[in-house]
Design an enzyme around this catalytic site. Structure first.
Site, PDB file in Angstrom:
ATOM      1  N   HIS A 142     -14.691 -76.887 -17.354  1.00 30.07           N
ATOM      2  CA  HIS A 142     -15.159 -76.139 -16.568  1.00 30.07           C
ATOM      3  C   HIS A 142     -14.650 -75.820 -15.288  1.00 30.07           C
ATOM      4  CE1 HIS A 142     -18.933 -73.973 -15.697  1.00 30.07           C
ATOM      5  NE2 HIS A 142     -18.947 -74.279 -14.661  1.00 30.07           N
ATOM      6  N   MET A 170     -14.928 -69.632  -6.890  1.00 30.27           N
ATOM      7  CA  MET A 170     -16.000 -69.120  -5.821  1.00 30.27           C
ATOM      8  C   MET A 170     -15.186 -68.403  -4.612  1.00 30.27           C
ATOM      9  SD  MET A 170     -18.373 -72.494  -5.357  1.00 30.27           S
ATOM     10  CE  MET A 170     -18.739 -73.659  -6.568  1.00 30.27           C
ATOM     11  N   HIS A 218     -15.663 -70.049 -14.848  1.00 29.37           N
ATOM     12  CA  HIS A 218     -16.895 -69.731 -14.172  1.00 29.37           C
ATOM     13  C   HIS A 218     -16.798 -68.926 -12.929  1.00 29.37           C
ATOM     14  CE1 HIS A 218     -21.180 -70.877 -12.665  1.00 29.37           C
ATOM     15  NE2 HIS A 218     -21.203 -69.701 -12.800  1.00 29.37           N
ATOM     16  N   ASP A 270     -25.793 -75.471 -16.574  1.00 22.65           N
ATOM     17  CA  ASP A 270     -24.928 -75.936 -15.390  1.00 22.65           C
ATOM     18  C   ASP A 270     -25.525 -76.429 -14.029  1.00 22.65           C
ATOM     19  OD1 ASP A 270     -22.881 -76.282 -13.791  1.00 22.65           O
ATOM     20  OD2 ASP A 270     -22.053 -74.190 -13.674  1.00 22.65           O
ATOM     21  N   ASP A 275     -14.685 -73.775 -11.939  1.00 20.13           N
ATOM     22  CA  ASP A 275     -15.456 -73.129 -11.274  1.00 20.13           C
ATOM     23  C   ASP A 275     -15.095 -72.164 -10.026  1.00 20.13           C
ATOM     24  OD1 ASP A 275     -18.551 -73.735 -11.937  1.00 20.13           O
ATOM     25  OD2 ASP A 275     -17.701 -76.066 -11.365  1.00 20.13           O
ATOM     26  N   SER A 312     -16.936 -80.211 -14.884  1.00 21.92           N
ATOM     27  CA  SER A 312     -16.669 -79.281 -14.001  1.00 21.92           C
ATOM     28  C   SER A 312     -15.696 -79.870 -12.997  1.00 21.92           C
ATOM     29  CB  SER A 312     -17.959 -78.784 -13.307  1.00 21.92           C
ATOM     30  OG  SER A 312     -17.680 -78.293 -12.013  1.00 21.92           O
ATOM     31  N   MET A 359     -17.879 -67.272 -10.209  1.00 26.73           N
ATOM     32  CA  MET A 359     -18.986 -66.881  -9.082  1.00 26.73           C
ATOM     33  C   MET A 359     -18.387 -66.046  -7.970  1.00 26.73           C
ATOM     34  SD  MET A 359     -20.544 -70.780  -9.066  1.00 26.73           S
ATOM     35  CE  MET A 359     -19.068 -71.551  -9.966  1.00 26.73           C
ATOM     36  N   MET A 411     -28.146 -71.213 -15.074  1.00 25.57           N
ATOM     37  CA  MET A 411     -27.796 -72.275 -13.832  1.00 25.57           C
ATOM     38  C   MET A 411     -29.231 -72.993 -13.577  1.00 25.57           C
ATOM     39  SD  MET A 411     -24.629 -71.785 -13.011  1.00 25.57           S
ATOM     40  CE  MET A 411     -24.530 -72.685 -11.577  1.00 25.57           C
TER      41      MET A 411
HETATM   42  C1  DX5 Z   1     -22.175 -75.054  -9.251  1.00 22.53           C
HETATM   43  C2  DX5 Z   1     -21.009 -75.195 -10.306  1.00 22.53           C
HETATM   44  C3  DX5 Z   1     -21.296 -76.191 -11.164  1.00 22.53           C
HETATM   45  C4  DX5 Z   1     -21.151 -77.590 -10.483  1.00 22.53           C
HETATM   46  C5  DX5 Z   1     -22.306 -78.455 -11.062  1.00 22.53           C
HETATM   47  O1  DX5 Z   1     -22.062 -73.996  -8.477  1.00 22.53           O
HETATM   48  O2  DX5 Z   1     -21.184 -73.862 -10.812  1.00 22.53           O
HETATM   49  O3  DX5 Z   1     -20.440 -76.288 -12.107  1.00 22.53           O
HETATM   50  O4  DX5 Z   1     -19.866 -78.042 -10.732  1.00 22.53           O
HETATM   51  O5  DX5 Z   1     -22.115 -79.566 -10.490  1.00 22.53           O
HETATM   52  P1  DX5 Z   1     -23.118 -80.935 -10.605  1.00 22.53           P
HETATM   53  O6  DX5 Z   1     -22.792 -81.166 -11.980  1.00 22.53           O
HETATM   54  O7  DX5 Z   1     -22.758 -81.820  -9.898  1.00 22.53           O
HETATM   55  O8  DX5 Z   1     -24.441 -80.346 -10.590  1.00 22.53           O
HETATM   56 ZN    ZN Z   2     -20.031 -73.926 -12.955  1.00 22.87          ZN
END
Ligand code: DX5
Ligand code: ZN
Length: 215
Positions: free
Chosen positions: A31, A35, A64, A173, A33, A6, A66, A135
């Site tokens: 990956h 947000m 991903h 994840d 992320d 990620s 969010m 998750m």
């Molecule tokens: C969290 C993200 C993850 C995040 C995981 O909201 O969706 O993909 O990067 O991070 P680690 O591996 O540090 O828990």
């Molecule tokens: Zn993620």
């Protein structure tokens, strides 16, 4: 076991280099992320950043999302080079319609389930999605602690696909490290996302190799 680093924990000032490094280190997919500061209490990056770093790897990119309105933005991520579009069951959208639209654009669909959400809420989507992402932290930040009560969701999903012959992959994840990777593997996971554990390590290749082979 496939490994999806990620980028949330990568060096943002050198994202292109980080993508190249993680590719050379043996990652299976990247990956990304996204947000929006509304669906989760944090803001990251958008489609323009994805387009800019896309050329640094031939690996598949997974967005991903969010975000509160995946139906408004998924296409921009698809056009920027995301091969897999992940959106949440908790998002207020017509899920089946969105799955169809993403498939019609030639992209794979990943449906994501947050820790407090009952896994059965996605049951009707199971025949149609390519990946189910469980998750194991509440989304928003890297480096959080793994919530082990989610392991039974992975087991349930694995059971469902065995008995009903579904083709989806199971992805996990949040909070993945050398202790938790074997737990999710045993429960039935095919893909693990890891952010802080990989990017916080000195040797990406070594960490990816060890995560993949966790027993
Ligand atoms: C969290 C993200 C993850 C995040 C995981 O909201 O969706 O993909 O990067 O991070 P680690 O591996 O540090 O828990
Ligand atoms: Zn993620």
């Amino acid at each position: 076991m496939m490994i999806a680093p990620s980028l949330l924990s990568a060096d943002f000032a050198n994202l292109g280099k980080e993508v190249s490094a993680i590719t050379e280190a043996g990652a299976d997919l990247i990956h990304f992320d996204v947000m929006d500061g509304h669906f989760v209490p944090n803001i990251t990056f958008g489609p323009m950043i994805l387009a800019a770093i896309r050329k640094y790897t031939a690996l598949p990119f997974e967005a991903h999302l969010m975000i509160s309105h995946p139906q408004k933005y998924w296409k921009q991520f698809s056009d920027s080079g995301a091969d897999i579009i992940g959106f949440h069951i908790e998002a207020d959208v017509k899920h089946t319609e969105l799955v169809d639209k993403i498939h019609k654009a030639g992209r794979k669909v990943c449906i994501v389930v947050n820790p407090p959400t009952d896994i059965k809420t996605i049951e009707k989507l199971l025949p149609d999605v390519d990946i189910v992402l469980v998750m194991t932290v509440n989304p928003g930040f890297g480096g959080q602690k793994f919530i082990s009560s989610n392991l039974k969701k992975i087991e349930w999903l694995d059971q469902q696909r065995k008995t009903k012959n579904f083709k989806f992959l199971i992805e996990v994840d949040g909070g993945i490290n050398y202790e938790t990777a074997p737990l999710v593997k045993r429960a039935g996971a095919d893909i693990i996302v890891a952010g802080s554990f990989i990017f916080g390590s000195k040797n990406y290749a070594e960490t990816i190799k060890n995560l993949r082979c966790c027993k």
